[in-house]
Write a protein that holds these residues in place. Structure first.
Motif, PDB file in Angstrom:
ATOM      1  N   PRO A  96       1.089  -1.070   0.203  1.00  0.00           N
ATOM      2  CA  PRO A  96       0.154   0.432   0.072  1.00  0.00           C
ATOM      3  C   PRO A  96       0.921   1.239   0.054  1.00  0.00           C
ATOM      4  O   PRO A  96       0.371   1.767  -0.404  1.00  0.00           O
ATOM      5  CB  PRO A  96      -0.795  -0.204   1.265  1.00  0.00           C
ATOM      6  CG  PRO A  96      -1.298  -1.465   1.340  1.00  0.00           C
ATOM      7  CD  PRO A  96       0.290  -2.332   1.367  1.00  0.00           C
ATOM      8  N   THR A  97       1.889   1.186   0.364  1.00  0.00           N
ATOM      9  CA  THR A  97       2.435   2.590   1.042  1.00  0.00           C
ATOM     10  C   THR A  97       3.273   2.370  -0.435  1.00  0.00           C
ATOM     11  O   THR A  97       3.297   3.393  -1.102  1.00  0.00           O
ATOM     12  CB  THR A  97       4.023   2.428   1.370  1.00  0.00           C
ATOM     13  OG1 THR A  97       3.435   2.178   3.231  1.00  0.00           O
ATOM     14  CG2 THR A  97       4.766   3.407   1.853  1.00  0.00           C
ATOM     15  N   ALA A  98       4.171   1.338  -1.217  1.00  0.00           N
ATOM     16  CA  ALA A  98       4.830   1.328  -2.194  1.00  0.00           C
ATOM     17  C   ALA A  98       3.230   2.516  -3.558  1.00  0.00           C
ATOM     18  O   ALA A  98       3.872   3.610  -3.811  1.00  0.00           O
ATOM     19  CB  ALA A  98       5.586   0.459  -3.158  1.00  0.00           C
ATOM     20  N   LEU A  99       2.174   1.723  -3.198  1.00  0.00           N
ATOM     21  CA  LEU A  99       1.232   2.409  -4.618  1.00  0.00           C
ATOM     22  C   LEU A  99       0.781   3.402  -4.206  1.00  0.00           C
ATOM     23  O   LEU A  99       0.444   4.689  -5.525  1.00  0.00           O
ATOM     24  CB  LEU A  99      -0.076   1.408  -4.759  1.00  0.00           C
ATOM     25  CG  LEU A  99      -0.192  -0.170  -4.295  1.00  0.00           C
ATOM     26  CD1 LEU A  99      -0.715  -0.627  -4.384  1.00  0.00           C
ATOM     27  CD2 LEU A  99       0.374  -0.081  -6.368  1.00  0.00           C
ATOM     28  N   GLY A 103       1.284   6.566  -6.526  1.00  0.00           N
ATOM     29  CA  GLY A 103       0.439   8.040  -7.711  1.00  0.00           C
ATOM     30  C   GLY A 103       0.629   9.124  -6.617  1.00  0.00           C
ATOM     31  O   GLY A 103       0.398  10.182  -7.850  1.00  0.00           O
ATOM     32  N   VAL A 104       1.085   9.929  -5.990  1.00  0.00           N
ATOM     33  CA  VAL A 104       1.119  11.258  -5.708  1.00  0.00           C
ATOM     34  C   VAL A 104       2.924  11.125  -6.238  1.00  0.00           C
ATOM     35  O   VAL A 104       2.664  12.989  -6.140  1.00  0.00           O
ATOM     36  CB  VAL A 104       2.080  10.724  -3.420  1.00  0.00           C
ATOM     37  CG1 VAL A 104       1.868  11.871  -2.998  1.00  0.00           C
ATOM     38  CG2 VAL A 104       0.736  10.726  -2.787  1.00  0.00           C
ATOM     39  N   PHE A 107       2.395  14.049  -8.570  1.00  0.00           N
ATOM     40  CA  PHE A 107       1.871  15.606  -8.404  1.00  0.00           C
ATOM     41  C   PHE A 107       2.898  16.275  -7.730  1.00  0.00           C
ATOM     42  O   PHE A 107       2.961  17.762  -6.998  1.00  0.00           O
ATOM     43  CB  PHE A 107       0.697  14.946  -7.144  1.00  0.00           C
ATOM     44  CG  PHE A 107      -0.574  14.591  -8.592  1.00  0.00           C
ATOM     45  CD1 PHE A 107      -1.380  15.201  -8.801  1.00  0.00           C
ATOM     46  CD2 PHE A 107      -0.490  12.991  -8.191  1.00  0.00           C
ATOM     47  CE1 PHE A 107      -2.109  15.164 -10.020  1.00  0.00           C
ATOM     48  CE2 PHE A 107      -1.962  12.732  -8.690  1.00  0.00           C
ATOM     49  CZ  PHE A 107      -2.790  13.213  -9.845  1.00  0.00           C
ATOM     50  N   MET A 108       3.852  15.481  -6.467  1.00  0.00           N
ATOM     51  CA  MET A 108       4.956  16.283  -6.513  1.00  0.00           C
ATOM     52  C   MET A 108       5.504  17.484  -6.941  1.00  0.00           C
ATOM     53  O   MET A 108       5.963  18.244  -6.555  1.00  0.00           O
ATOM     54  CB  MET A 108       5.921  15.013  -5.320  1.00  0.00           C
ATOM     55  CG  MET A 108       4.944  14.967  -3.892  1.00  0.00           C
ATOM     56  SD  MET A 108       6.349  12.931  -3.195  1.00  0.00           S
ATOM     57  CE  MET A 108       7.938  13.816  -3.757  1.00  0.00           C
ATOM     58  N   ALA A 109       5.832  16.391  -7.768  1.00  0.00           N
ATOM     59  CA  ALA A 109       6.619  17.185  -9.072  1.00  0.00           C
ATOM     60  C   ALA A 109       6.247  18.100  -9.845  1.00  0.00           C
ATOM     61  O   ALA A 109       6.093  19.442  -9.820  1.00  0.00           O
ATOM     62  CB  ALA A 109       7.035  16.136 -10.624  1.00  0.00           C
ATOM     63  N   ARG A 110       4.321  18.148  -9.335  1.00  0.00           N
ATOM     64  CA  ARG A 110       3.737  19.490 -10.577  1.00  0.00           C
ATOM     65  C   ARG A 110       3.420  20.418  -9.233  1.00  0.00           C
ATOM     66  O   ARG A 110       3.234  21.383  -9.612  1.00  0.00           O
ATOM     67  CB  ARG A 110       2.587  19.242 -10.235  1.00  0.00           C
ATOM     68  CG  ARG A 110       2.655  18.473 -11.950  1.00  0.00           C
ATOM     69  CD  ARG A 110       1.449  17.854 -12.548  1.00  0.00           C
ATOM     70  NE  ARG A 110       1.445  16.885 -13.519  1.00  0.00           N
ATOM     71  CZ  ARG A 110       0.459  15.561 -14.414  1.00  0.00           C
ATOM     72  NH1 ARG A 110      -0.574  16.203 -13.612  1.00  0.00           N
ATOM     73  NH2 ARG A 110       0.973  14.894 -15.078  1.00  0.00           N
ATOM     74  N   ILE A 237      -3.187   6.059  -6.070  1.00  0.00           N
ATOM     75  CA  ILE A 237      -3.715   6.502  -5.536  1.00  0.00           C
ATOM     76  C   ILE A 237      -5.144   5.624  -4.422  1.00  0.00           C
ATOM     77  O   ILE A 237      -4.928   5.560  -3.738  1.00  0.00           O
ATOM     78  CB  ILE A 237      -4.230   7.609  -5.381  1.00  0.00           C
ATOM     79  CG1 ILE A 237      -2.917   8.500  -5.334  1.00  0.00           C
ATOM     80  CG2 ILE A 237      -4.866   8.872  -3.858  1.00  0.00           C
ATOM     81  CD1 ILE A 237      -2.998  10.186  -5.617  1.00  0.00           C
ATOM     82  N   ALA A 238      -5.772   5.765  -5.456  1.00  0.00           N
ATOM     83  CA  ALA A 238      -7.047   4.903  -5.512  1.00  0.00           C
ATOM     84  C   ALA A 238      -7.161   3.719  -4.581  1.00  0.00           C
ATOM     85  O   ALA A 238      -7.751   3.037  -3.820  1.00  0.00           O
ATOM     86  CB  ALA A 238      -8.041   5.007  -6.581  1.00  0.00           C
ATOM     87  N   TYR A 239      -6.361   2.825  -5.614  1.00  0.00           N
ATOM     88  CA  TYR A 239      -5.338   1.274  -4.895  1.00  0.00           C
ATOM     89  C   TYR A 239      -4.798   1.376  -4.067  1.00  0.00           C
ATOM     90  O   TYR A 239      -5.517   0.189  -3.449  1.00  0.00           O
ATOM     91  CB  TYR A 239      -4.874   0.625  -6.703  1.00  0.00           C
ATOM     92  CG  TYR A 239      -4.444  -0.704  -6.338  1.00  0.00           C
ATOM     93  CD1 TYR A 239      -5.271  -1.621  -5.792  1.00  0.00           C
ATOM     94  CD2 TYR A 239      -3.867  -1.377  -6.715  1.00  0.00           C
ATOM     95  CE1 TYR A 239      -4.973  -2.690  -5.435  1.00  0.00           C
ATOM     96  CE2 TYR A 239      -3.849  -2.695  -6.877  1.00  0.00           C
ATOM     97  CZ  TYR A 239      -3.720  -3.041  -6.347  1.00  0.00           C
ATOM     98  OH  TYR A 239      -4.215  -4.908  -6.320  1.00  0.00           O
ATOM     99  N   GLY A 240      -3.818   2.085  -3.724  1.00  0.00           N
ATOM    100  CA  GLY A 240      -3.194   2.017  -2.604  1.00  0.00           C
ATOM    101  C   GLY A 240      -4.351   2.173  -1.150  1.00  0.00           C
ATOM    102  O   GLY A 240      -3.256   1.812  -0.498  1.00  0.00           O
TER     103      GLY A 240
END
Length: 259
Positions: A96-99, A103-104, A107-110, A237-240
């Motif tokens: 879960p942490t990896a997934l 996903g994040v 967005f961190m880059a943006r 993000i949803a799956y994790g």
């Protein structure tokens, strides 16, 4: 794995290598998510590393005339620092942490302010980005979306960006292979047949993408890259998030309903 599963994974690897051959990313994001769903995390990381080394290495060879070597050297310094630091803890994240991190990451880059554009030719900036991206690589298996920001301040066309990034990614995935295949306590092994299929499929998908990349404009390249990455990131993000809450939610239902 059964022959049918190996064949299915081979087709997936061709498709994801094709995507990466077009955009320099996205394919690896999709592939690591599938592998994490099918196998233990260390094994998924090792297979993903071999696949991506073949894909990025072949892509770097095909576009070798467009590689900018100074940014690659700067990035390698940071990658070496990250591997040394992670080797001290030998940390392996859960799925879960990896997934969620997968996903994040885009967005961190943006979130970077638009007026901050790193200079890939400066050693200290390459070291910082190399260290951060390699840390993400060892947490999630990929670092492509954040690595894109490494090239924002440079004068890179789509060919130079794909070629130089492929060389940086080759370094990163080799480092990941060393970490998950030999350094951590639960180091993974891999079926040589599956490894061979991964290498061949990655080279095929990368080769098929070359003509389409040639035909694309830089504007089309940027627009399609952003749409694709956003879609994949939201799914992870949803799956994790579901994997993170699934156990307590199912336990609550087993007890007669949510309290």
């Amino acid at each position: 794995m059964t022959p049918i599963m190996i064949a299915a994974l081979g087709l997936l690897m061709v498709a994801t290598a094709f995507l990466s051959g077009l955009f320099g990313m996205a394919g690896g994001l999709i592939l690591i998510g599938v592998l994490l769903a099918l196998m233990p995390l260390p094994t998924a990381m090792v297979l993903h590393a071999i696949t991506q080394m073949a894909s990025n290495g072949w892509r770097a060879f095909l576009w070798r005339a467009h590689i900018r070597w100074r940014p690659v050297a700067n990035y390698m310094v940071g990658a070496a620092i990250a591997l040394a630091a992670w080797s001290l803890t030998r940390y392996v994240p859960d799925k879960p942490t990896a997934l969620l991190l997968l996903g994040v990451t885009p967005f961190m880059a943006r979130l970077l302010p638009s007026n901050i554009k790193p200079d890939p030719d400066r050693l200290w900036q390459g070291t910082v980005y190399g260290t951060i991206c390699m840390g993400l690589m060892l947490m999630t298996g990929v670092s492509g979306p954040l690595l894109d920001t490494f090239f924002l301040g440079g004068d890179f066309g789509r060919r130079e960006k794909v070629a130089t990034k492929a060389m940086c990614q080759l370094v990163s995935h080799f480092t990941k292979l060393v970490y998950f295949g030999g350094i951590i306590d639960q180091a993974a092994s891999l079926d040589p047949v599956l490894a061979g299929v991964a290498i061949a499929a990655s080279m095929l998908g990368t080769t098929l993408a070359r003509r389409i990349l040639e035909a694309m404009t830089d504007q089309q390249f940027i627009a399609w890259s952003n749409k694709l990455i956003t879609t994949i990131a939201c799914y992870y993000i949803a799956y994790g998030g579901w994997l993170l809450v699934r156990t307590p939610v199912l336990a609550a239902f087993d007890k007669g309903g949510l309290q």
